[in-house]
Design a protein around this motif. Structure first.
Motif, PDB file in Angstrom:
ATOM      1  N   ARG A 116      72.581  25.432  13.239  1.00  0.00           N
ATOM      2  CA  ARG A 116      73.259  25.242  12.085  1.00  0.00           C
ATOM      3  C   ARG A 116      73.152  23.897  11.219  1.00  0.00           C
ATOM      4  O   ARG A 116      73.232  23.039  12.188  1.00  0.00           O
ATOM      5  CB  ARG A 116      74.796  25.655  12.355  1.00  0.00           C
ATOM      6  CG  ARG A 116      75.017  26.987  12.528  1.00  0.00           C
ATOM      7  CD  ARG A 116      76.437  27.494  12.543  1.00  0.00           C
ATOM      8  NE  ARG A 116      76.478  28.777  13.127  1.00  0.00           N
ATOM      9  CZ  ARG A 116      77.718  29.609  13.098  1.00  0.00           C
ATOM     10  NH1 ARG A 116      78.820  28.753  13.259  1.00  0.00           N
ATOM     11  NH2 ARG A 116      77.671  30.459  13.451  1.00  0.00           N
ATOM     12  N   ASP A 117      73.233  24.075  10.076  1.00  0.00           N
ATOM     13  CA  ASP A 117      73.303  22.654   9.233  1.00  0.00           C
ATOM     14  C   ASP A 117      74.577  22.423   8.678  1.00  0.00           C
ATOM     15  O   ASP A 117      74.769  23.067   7.683  1.00  0.00           O
ATOM     16  CB  ASP A 117      72.092  22.564   8.320  1.00  0.00           C
ATOM     17  CG  ASP A 117      72.092  21.390   7.615  1.00  0.00           C
ATOM     18  OD1 ASP A 117      72.801  20.476   8.050  1.00  0.00           O
ATOM     19  OD2 ASP A 117      71.249  21.230   6.733  1.00  0.00           O
TER      20      ASP A 117
ATOM     21  N   LYS B 222      58.427  29.015   3.171  1.00  0.00           N
ATOM     22  CA  LYS B 222      59.235  28.560   4.154  1.00  0.00           C
ATOM     23  C   LYS B 222      60.499  27.592   3.801  1.00  0.00           C
ATOM     24  O   LYS B 222      61.486  27.540   4.134  1.00  0.00           O
ATOM     25  CB  LYS B 222      58.636  28.238   5.605  1.00  0.00           C
ATOM     26  CG  LYS B 222      58.014  29.077   6.489  1.00  0.00           C
ATOM     27  CD  LYS B 222      57.136  28.556   7.564  1.00  0.00           C
ATOM     28  CE  LYS B 222      56.673  29.556   8.122  1.00  0.00           C
ATOM     29  NZ  LYS B 222      55.596  29.145   9.196  1.00  0.00           N
ATOM     30  N   GLY B 223      60.043  26.759   2.823  1.00  0.00           N
ATOM     31  CA  GLY B 223      60.954  25.658   2.430  1.00  0.00           C
ATOM     32  C   GLY B 223      62.031  26.486   1.228  1.00  0.00           C
ATOM     33  O   GLY B 223      63.002  25.827   1.146  1.00  0.00           O
ATOM     34  N   MET B 224      61.754  27.543   0.762  1.00  0.00           N
ATOM     35  CA  MET B 224      62.543  28.263  -0.200  1.00  0.00           C
ATOM     36  C   MET B 224      63.540  29.076   0.282  1.00  0.00           C
ATOM     37  O   MET B 224      64.461  29.243  -0.143  1.00  0.00           O
ATOM     38  CB  MET B 224      61.444  28.924  -1.224  1.00  0.00           C
ATOM     39  CG  MET B 224      60.727  28.253  -2.047  1.00  0.00           C
ATOM     40  SD  MET B 224      59.417  28.957  -3.080  1.00  0.00           S
ATOM     41  CE  MET B 224      60.637  30.071  -3.855  1.00  0.00           C
ATOM     42  N   ILE B 225      63.112  29.938   1.443  1.00  0.00           N
ATOM     43  CA  ILE B 225      63.907  30.748   2.091  1.00  0.00           C
ATOM     44  C   ILE B 225      65.023  29.969   2.755  1.00  0.00           C
ATOM     45  O   ILE B 225      64.860  29.178   3.831  1.00  0.00           O
ATOM     46  CB  ILE B 225      63.410  31.866   2.892  1.00  0.00           C
ATOM     47  CG1 ILE B 225      62.376  32.594   2.002  1.00  0.00           C
ATOM     48  CG2 ILE B 225      64.121  32.757   3.500  1.00  0.00           C
ATOM     49  CD1 ILE B 225      61.356  33.497   2.826  1.00  0.00           C
TER      50      ILE B 225
ATOM     51  N   ASP C 161      62.812  24.254   8.184  1.00  0.00           N
ATOM     52  CA  ASP C 161      63.752  23.536   9.271  1.00  0.00           C
ATOM     53  C   ASP C 161      63.914  24.302  10.390  1.00  0.00           C
ATOM     54  O   ASP C 161      64.038  23.622  11.667  1.00  0.00           O
ATOM     55  CB  ASP C 161      64.976  23.134   8.633  1.00  0.00           C
ATOM     56  CG  ASP C 161      64.954  22.096   7.530  1.00  0.00           C
ATOM     57  OD1 ASP C 161      63.774  21.284   7.575  1.00  0.00           O
ATOM     58  OD2 ASP C 161      65.832  22.094   6.598  1.00  0.00           O
ATOM     59  N   LEU C 162      64.310  25.491  10.506  1.00  0.00           N
ATOM     60  CA  LEU C 162      64.392  26.207  11.780  1.00  0.00           C
ATOM     61  C   LEU C 162      62.984  26.310  12.741  1.00  0.00           C
ATOM     62  O   LEU C 162      63.108  26.286  13.851  1.00  0.00           O
ATOM     63  CB  LEU C 162      64.765  27.808  11.303  1.00  0.00           C
ATOM     64  CG  LEU C 162      66.232  27.976  10.931  1.00  0.00           C
ATOM     65  CD1 LEU C 162      66.530  29.305  10.424  1.00  0.00           C
ATOM     66  CD2 LEU C 162      67.383  27.708  11.837  1.00  0.00           C
ATOM     67  N   GLU C 163      62.141  26.450  12.012  1.00  0.00           N
ATOM     68  CA  GLU C 163      60.646  26.417  12.732  1.00  0.00           C
ATOM     69  C   GLU C 163      60.617  25.107  13.443  1.00  0.00           C
ATOM     70  O   GLU C 163      60.230  24.792  14.526  1.00  0.00           O
ATOM     71  CB  GLU C 163      59.752  26.745  11.678  1.00  0.00           C
ATOM     72  CG  GLU C 163      58.093  26.835  12.477  1.00  0.00           C
ATOM     73  CD  GLU C 163      57.022  27.334  11.533  1.00  0.00           C
ATOM     74  OE1 GLU C 163      56.542  28.113  11.968  1.00  0.00           O
ATOM     75  OE2 GLU C 163      57.093  26.569  10.180  1.00  0.00           O
ATOM     76  N   ARG C 164      60.930  24.009  12.833  1.00  0.00           N
ATOM     77  CA  ARG C 164      60.786  22.670  13.376  1.00  0.00           C
ATOM     78  C   ARG C 164      61.912  22.476  14.523  1.00  0.00           C
ATOM     79  O   ARG C 164      61.559  21.973  15.703  1.00  0.00           O
ATOM     80  CB  ARG C 164      61.124  21.434  12.278  1.00  0.00           C
ATOM     81  CG  ARG C 164      59.888  21.119  11.399  1.00  0.00           C
ATOM     82  CD  ARG C 164      60.011  20.009  10.720  1.00  0.00           C
ATOM     83  NE  ARG C 164      61.178  20.111   9.831  1.00  0.00           N
ATOM     84  CZ  ARG C 164      60.923  20.604   8.476  1.00  0.00           C
ATOM     85  NH1 ARG C 164      59.425  21.084   8.083  1.00  0.00           N
ATOM     86  NH2 ARG C 164      61.894  20.795   7.559  1.00  0.00           N
ATOM     87  N   LYS C 165      63.055  23.071  14.371  1.00  0.00           N
ATOM     88  CA  LYS C 165      64.173  23.007  15.646  1.00  0.00           C
ATOM     89  C   LYS C 165      63.366  23.767  16.696  1.00  0.00           C
ATOM     90  O   LYS C 165      63.445  23.453  17.805  1.00  0.00           O
ATOM     91  CB  LYS C 165      65.186  23.563  14.953  1.00  0.00           C
ATOM     92  CG  LYS C 165      65.799  22.536  14.056  1.00  0.00           C
ATOM     93  CD  LYS C 165      67.271  23.060  13.629  1.00  0.00           C
ATOM     94  CE  LYS C 165      67.935  21.993  12.583  1.00  0.00           C
ATOM     95  NZ  LYS C 165      69.533  22.526  12.369  1.00  0.00           N
ATOM     96  N   CYS C 166      62.981  25.042  16.379  1.00  0.00           N
ATOM     97  CA  CYS C 166      62.301  25.891  17.552  1.00  0.00           C
ATOM     98  C   CYS C 166      61.336  24.954  18.129  1.00  0.00           C
ATOM     99  O   CYS C 166      61.126  25.202  19.280  1.00  0.00           O
ATOM    100  CB  CYS C 166      62.006  27.065  17.042  1.00  0.00           C
ATOM    101  SG  CYS C 166      63.197  28.254  16.492  1.00  0.00           S
TER     102      CYS C 166
END
Length: 76
Positions: A30-31, A15-18, A41-46
């Motif tokens: 968006r970042d 997940k950190g690589m993709i 990061d997307l998972e944490r935001k969700c």
């Protein structure tokens, strides 16, 4: 370390690589500092968006729904 722990660690590494390009994402995800956002990061935001409502609020909402359904059944 057992197999489940290894798989969980492997999942986090993947997940950190993709990285998902910003133009594929809604504005909220968006970042703007980089060209993309990692899946981690997307998972944490969700997760942070989902946890806005407390367990008590969820239970109260569900209870209110059931009460409304029961009240409608009694009126019939």
């Amino acid at each position: 370390m057992n197999g489940y722990e290894l798989m969980a660690q492997f999942e986090q590494i993947i997940k950190g690589m993709i990285v998902v390009p910003n133009h594929w994402l809604p504005e909220d995800f968006r970042d703007n500092r980089t060209d993309g956002v990692s899946l981690a990061d997307l998972e944490r935001k969700c997760d942070s968006r989902d946890s806005v409502e407390t367990d008590h609020q969820i239970e109260k909402r569900e209870k209110d729904k059931r009460i409304a359904i029961y009240a409608a059944m009694i009126k019939k």
